[in-house]
Design a protein around this motif. Structure first.
Motif, PDB file in Angstrom:
ATOM      1  N   LEU A  64      43.660  35.324  42.677  1.00  0.00           N
ATOM      2  CA  LEU A  64      42.968  35.183  41.399  1.00  0.00           C
ATOM      3  C   LEU A  64      43.190  36.383  40.492  1.00  0.00           C
ATOM      4  O   LEU A  64      43.033  36.296  39.275  1.00  0.00           O
ATOM      5  N   TRP A  65      43.571  37.494  41.073  1.00  0.00           N
ATOM      6  CA  TRP A  65      43.751  38.726  40.306  1.00  0.00           C
ATOM      7  C   TRP A  65      45.219  38.990  39.953  1.00  0.00           C
ATOM      8  O   TRP A  65      45.533  40.004  39.333  1.00  0.00           O
ATOM      9  N   ASP A  66      46.100  38.089  40.353  1.00  0.00           N
ATOM     10  CA  ASP A  66      47.534  38.382  40.243  1.00  0.00           C
ATOM     11  C   ASP A  66      48.032  38.456  38.807  1.00  0.00           C
ATOM     12  O   ASP A  66      48.893  39.267  38.482  1.00  0.00           O
ATOM     13  N   ASP A  67      47.555  37.575  37.917  1.00  0.00           N
ATOM     14  CA  ASP A  67      48.029  37.559  36.530  1.00  0.00           C
ATOM     15  C   ASP A  67      47.247  38.595  35.726  1.00  0.00           C
ATOM     16  O   ASP A  67      46.082  38.392  35.392  1.00  0.00           O
ATOM     17  N   VAL A  68      47.909  39.683  35.414  1.00  0.00           N
ATOM     18  CA  VAL A  68      47.253  40.821  34.768  1.00  0.00           C
ATOM     19  C   VAL A  68      47.693  40.922  33.315  1.00  0.00           C
ATOM     20  O   VAL A  68      48.883  41.115  33.030  1.00  0.00           O
ATOM     21  N   VAL A  69      46.750  40.767  32.395  1.00  0.00           N
ATOM     22  CA  VAL A  69      47.016  41.010  30.975  1.00  0.00           C
ATOM     23  C   VAL A  69      46.501  42.410  30.667  1.00  0.00           C
ATOM     24  O   VAL A  69      45.294  42.637  30.555  1.00  0.00           O
ATOM     25  N   ALA A  70      47.418  43.361  30.571  1.00  0.00           N
ATOM     26  CA  ALA A  70      47.035  44.767  30.428  1.00  0.00           C
ATOM     27  C   ALA A  70      46.624  45.064  28.987  1.00  0.00           C
ATOM     28  O   ALA A  70      47.465  45.076  28.085  1.00  0.00           O
ATOM     29  N   PHE A  71      45.317  45.276  28.780  1.00  0.00           N
ATOM     30  CA  PHE A  71      44.848  45.642  27.446  1.00  0.00           C
ATOM     31  C   PHE A  71      43.806  46.758  27.504  1.00  0.00           C
ATOM     32  O   PHE A  71      43.563  47.437  26.522  1.00  0.00           O
ATOM     33  N   HIS A  72      43.175  46.949  28.683  1.00  0.00           N
ATOM     34  CA  HIS A  72      42.212  48.033  28.853  1.00  0.00           C
ATOM     35  C   HIS A  72      42.562  48.765  30.148  1.00  0.00           C
ATOM     36  O   HIS A  72      42.691  48.138  31.206  1.00  0.00           O
ATOM     37  N   PRO A  73      42.733  50.074  30.107  1.00  0.00           N
ATOM     38  CA  PRO A  73      43.186  50.812  31.299  1.00  0.00           C
ATOM     39  C   PRO A  73      42.323  50.590  32.538  1.00  0.00           C
ATOM     40  O   PRO A  73      42.852  50.315  33.624  1.00  0.00           O
ATOM     41  N   ASP A  74      40.995  50.678  32.399  1.00  0.00           N
ATOM     42  CA  ASP A  74      40.124  50.546  33.564  1.00  0.00           C
ATOM     43  C   ASP A  74      40.170  49.141  34.145  1.00  0.00           C
ATOM     44  O   ASP A  74      40.235  48.951  35.365  1.00  0.00           O
ATOM     45  N   LEU A  75      40.127  48.147  33.257  1.00  0.00           N
ATOM     46  CA  LEU A  75      40.168  46.768  33.731  1.00  0.00           C
ATOM     47  C   LEU A  75      41.526  46.440  34.350  1.00  0.00           C
ATOM     48  O   LEU A  75      41.616  45.718  35.351  1.00  0.00           O
ATOM     49  N   THR A  76      42.599  46.988  33.761  1.00  0.00           N
ATOM     50  CA  THR A  76      43.935  46.789  34.320  1.00  0.00           C
ATOM     51  C   THR A  76      44.020  47.386  35.722  1.00  0.00           C
ATOM     52  O   THR A  76      44.587  46.783  36.639  1.00  0.00           O
ATOM     53  N   ALA A  77      43.434  48.569  35.897  1.00  0.00           N
ATOM     54  CA  ALA A  77      43.422  49.204  37.217  1.00  0.00           C
ATOM     55  C   ALA A  77      42.639  48.362  38.216  1.00  0.00           C
ATOM     56  O   ALA A  77      43.034  48.242  39.394  1.00  0.00           O
ATOM     57  N   LEU A  78      41.520  47.755  37.781  1.00  0.00           N
ATOM     58  CA  LEU A  78      40.733  46.897  38.660  1.00  0.00           C
ATOM     59  C   LEU A  78      41.557  45.707  39.133  1.00  0.00           C
ATOM     60  O   LEU A  78      41.565  45.377  40.329  1.00  0.00           O
ATOM     61  N   PHE A  79      42.231  45.053  38.184  1.00  0.00           N
ATOM     62  CA  PHE A  79      43.060  43.907  38.543  1.00  0.00           C
ATOM     63  C   PHE A  79      44.152  44.306  39.525  1.00  0.00           C
ATOM     64  O   PHE A  79      44.394  43.627  40.523  1.00  0.00           O
ATOM     65  N   LEU A  80      44.841  45.390  39.237  1.00  0.00           N
ATOM     66  CA  LEU A  80      45.951  45.806  40.088  1.00  0.00           C
ATOM     67  C   LEU A  80      45.472  46.235  41.477  1.00  0.00           C
ATOM     68  O   LEU A  80      46.198  46.083  42.462  1.00  0.00           O
ATOM     69  N   THR A  81      44.271  46.750  41.548  1.00  0.00           N
ATOM     70  CA  THR A  81      43.715  47.130  42.853  1.00  0.00           C
ATOM     71  C   THR A  81      43.444  45.895  43.702  1.00  0.00           C
ATOM     72  O   THR A  81      43.724  45.882  44.909  1.00  0.00           O
ATOM     73  N   ARG A  82      42.914  44.845  43.069  1.00  0.00           N
ATOM     74  CA  ARG A  82      42.527  43.640  43.806  1.00  0.00           C
ATOM     75  C   ARG A  82      43.696  42.681  44.030  1.00  0.00           C
ATOM     76  O   ARG A  82      43.668  41.880  44.969  1.00  0.00           O
ATOM     77  N   ALA A  83      44.700  42.702  43.163  1.00  0.00           N
ATOM     78  CA  ALA A  83      45.788  41.712  43.207  1.00  0.00           C
ATOM     79  C   ALA A  83      46.648  41.885  44.445  1.00  0.00           C
ATOM     80  O   ALA A  83      46.866  42.998  44.937  1.00  0.00           O
ATOM     81  N   ALA A  84      47.145  40.746  44.943  1.00  0.00           N
ATOM     82  CA  ALA A  84      48.072  40.769  46.077  1.00  0.00           C
ATOM     83  C   ALA A  84      49.514  40.865  45.596  1.00  0.00           C
ATOM     84  O   ALA A  84      50.309  41.650  46.123  1.00  0.00           O
ATOM     85  N   ASN A  85      49.863  40.057  44.583  1.00  0.00           N
ATOM     86  CA  ASN A  85      51.221  40.040  44.025  1.00  0.00           C
ATOM     87  C   ASN A  85      51.111  40.072  42.501  1.00  0.00           C
ATOM     88  O   ASN A  85      51.298  39.054  41.838  1.00  0.00           O
ATOM     89  N   PRO A  86      50.811  41.227  41.937  1.00  0.00           N
ATOM     90  CA  PRO A  86      50.515  41.293  40.493  1.00  0.00           C
ATOM     91  C   PRO A  86      51.710  41.006  39.598  1.00  0.00           C
ATOM     92  O   PRO A  86      52.827  41.465  39.853  1.00  0.00           O
ATOM     93  N   LYS A  87      51.444  40.221  38.555  1.00  0.00           N
ATOM     94  CA  LYS A  87      52.399  39.928  37.488  1.00  0.00           C
ATOM     95  C   LYS A  87      51.758  40.413  36.193  1.00  0.00           C
ATOM     96  O   LYS A  87      50.755  39.859  35.751  1.00  0.00           O
ATOM     97  N   VAL A  88      52.352  41.428  35.579  1.00  0.00           N
ATOM     98  CA  VAL A  88      51.719  42.157  34.480  1.00  0.00           C
ATOM     99  C   VAL A  88      52.357  41.783  33.147  1.00  0.00           C
ATOM    100  O   VAL A  88      53.582  41.702  33.025  1.00  0.00           O
ATOM    101  N   ARG A  89      51.494  41.572  32.143  1.00  0.00           N
ATOM    102  CA  ARG A  89      51.940  41.318  30.769  1.00  0.00           C
ATOM    103  C   ARG A  89      51.275  42.322  29.853  1.00  0.00           C
ATOM    104  O   ARG A  89      50.044  42.445  29.827  1.00  0.00           O
ATOM    105  N   LEU A  90      52.085  43.066  29.102  1.00  0.00           N
ATOM    106  CA  LEU A  90      51.553  44.116  28.215  1.00  0.00           C
ATOM    107  C   LEU A  90      52.077  43.904  26.811  1.00  0.00           C
ATOM    108  O   LEU A  90      53.290  43.812  26.593  1.00  0.00           O
ATOM    109  N   ARG A  91      51.167  43.830  25.835  1.00  0.00           N
ATOM    110  CA  ARG A  91      51.497  43.762  24.410  1.00  0.00           C
ATOM    111  C   ARG A  91      50.700  44.859  23.721  1.00  0.00           C
ATOM    112  O   ARG A  91      49.468  44.837  23.738  1.00  0.00           O
TER     113      ARG A  91
END
Length: 447
Positions: A64-91
């Protein structure tokens, strides 16, 4: 009035709650992917605060945490910590914010599988001047800029290494910028370079020489002739999509050695008639070889508008073997951006240079612009013109022994059908004007 008491959340089976959350997360991630801010990813994260049951379900389902939309540093770190196979999108268009997000991503680079970044060109330059990044598990990388007319300078080189990379797609970035990425990718299968940038032929060839195991290639660029042409072999190529905007681009394709059964899309984009003729002449041996080797017997001619025509060669129905992939191989040649008034001459060049390919065709499918078929639309010279006649016939000269000039036979010209083996013809929206024994160059000659 009767009221139905809602059941406490702890009484909902965990499996049901799991399915509900998975569905909700999927819907919100679709909304996040369509937007810029990514704020829609926050609401489902807050559900973990509702109860311990929600918390356990979210903790357990790493996907559930794998799709990471990076827009806030702390929240992005939370997602990446929990994700098993993270896929990151940054704009991002803010340099300060981007730097903070890059710091977070650098900390989790060891586990990121997919990375999609779009930032300003100036920010890419700063990125290239920064410290090196290593992504040991990265499999897909997409890089682009916001500015269409301001690409990343070719002198900027991305300090990224990704040995497991399989899919690389860049827009408005030069081959020299991705040189380090490509050279360190031992298993690259897909490469897409888009943005129509002007780049030397040597840079294109040098990049392709580094990826001999490539399976999918898309190149949308204006190749410049720098007197350095190289033969490049891509023996595993399955799909090729290439824009031809110069004779140098045509030469790069002509010297590209790849399986003839690969699905190939060639788009010739040029306004100058002389250049179009030169490009057609350069590409003809390659196209004729593909059609002959692949035994393409069907040809579809599609007239999209007066400056866009598409030719498709493919196997005739019933000629593909059982058990093959549903998507049949084909060769598409797209002509675009030519001048309306020179449409006939463009067709003449194709008919002449590709007559070997047309000679193998047994099934011909012709579709003209559908607006020709509008009720009450009368035929006119503008509408009923060189398509399709001048694509499927060439002018031939012969000696007429019944007519002589002194002791020598008179040489006369006449139109000759290039699809001499055609057995089946399908016409869609094709309209005819009166013909006079094929006396006009635009006449659809008698078959």
């Amino acid at each position: 009035m009767a009221f139905i008491n809602s059941a406490p959340i702890y009484r909902i089976p965990t499996e049901t709650l799991d399915n509900i959350l998975t569905l909700a997360v999927g819907m919100e991630k679709e909304a996040a992917a369509a937007g810029e801010s990514g704020c829609s990813t926050v609401s489902w994260v807050k559900k973990r605060l509702v109860s311990q049951t929600f918390h356990r379900v979210l903790e357990r389902n790493k996907h559930l945490w794998d799709d990471v939309v990076a827009f806030h540093p702390d929240l992005t770190a939370l997602f990446l910590t929990r994700a098993a196979n993270p896929k990151v999108r940054l704009r991002c268009m803010n340099p300060g914010k981007a730097e903070k997000l890059f710091t977070v991503l650098r900390s989790f680079s060891y586990k990121i599988l997919s990375l999609d970044i779009t930032i300003r060109s100036a920010m890419w330059v700063e990125f290239c001047n920064g410290q090196a990044w290593n992504f040991p598990k990265l499999q897909k990388l997409e890089l682009s800029t916001y500015e269409v007319g301001l690409p990343v300078p070719p002198s900027a080189v991305l300090p990224i290494t990704a040995p497991a990379l399989k899919d690389l797609r860049v827009t408005f970035l030069y081959p020299s910028t991705i040189e380090t990425v490509v050279s360190h990718s031992r298993s690259l299968e897909r490469l897409e370079i888009r943005g129509n940038l002007k780049m030397p032929a040597n840079d294109v060839s040098a990049t392709l020489l580094m990826v001999p195991d490539l399976k999918h290639l898309a190149l949308c660029a204006t190749v410049k002739d720098d007197n350095t042409m190289h033969d490049v072999a891509l023996p595993h190529l399955q799909t090729l999509d290439m824009a031809i905007r110069s004779t140098a681009s045509a030469n790069v394709l002509a010297r590209l050695d790849f399986p003839t059964e690969a699905t190939t899309i060639i788009e010739i984009e040029h306004e100058d008639l002389s250049s179009v003729r030169d490009i057609a002449r350069i590409l003809a041996p390659k196209v004729n070889k593909i059609v002959a080797s692949s035994q393409y017997r069907k040809c579809r001619l599609e007239h999209i508008n007066t400056s866009y025509t598409k030719l498709s060669f493919s196997p005739a129905p019933g000629e593909t073997g059982a058990g093959e992939a549903p998507a049949e191989p084909r060769l598409d040649i797209i002509m675009s951006t030519y001048r309306d008034e020179e449409e006939g001459q463009v067709y003449d060049a194709l008919a002449e240079t590709l007559r070997t390919s047309f000679a193998q065709v047994t099934e011909l499918d012709i579709e003209d612009m559908d607006e020709y078929n509008e009720p009450g639309l009368l035929p006119s010279r503008h509408l009923i013109g060189p398509f399709p006649s001048r694509l499927i016939r060439v002018l031939r000269f012969r000696e007429d022994t019944t007519r002589r000039n002194g002791h020598r036979p008179i040489v006369v010209g006449g139109w000759e059908l290039v699809c001499s083996r055609v057995k089946k013809i399908q016409l869609n929206h094709v309209r005819f004007r009166p013909t006079f024994l094929a006396s006009n160059e635009d006449d659809f000659i008698e078959l």
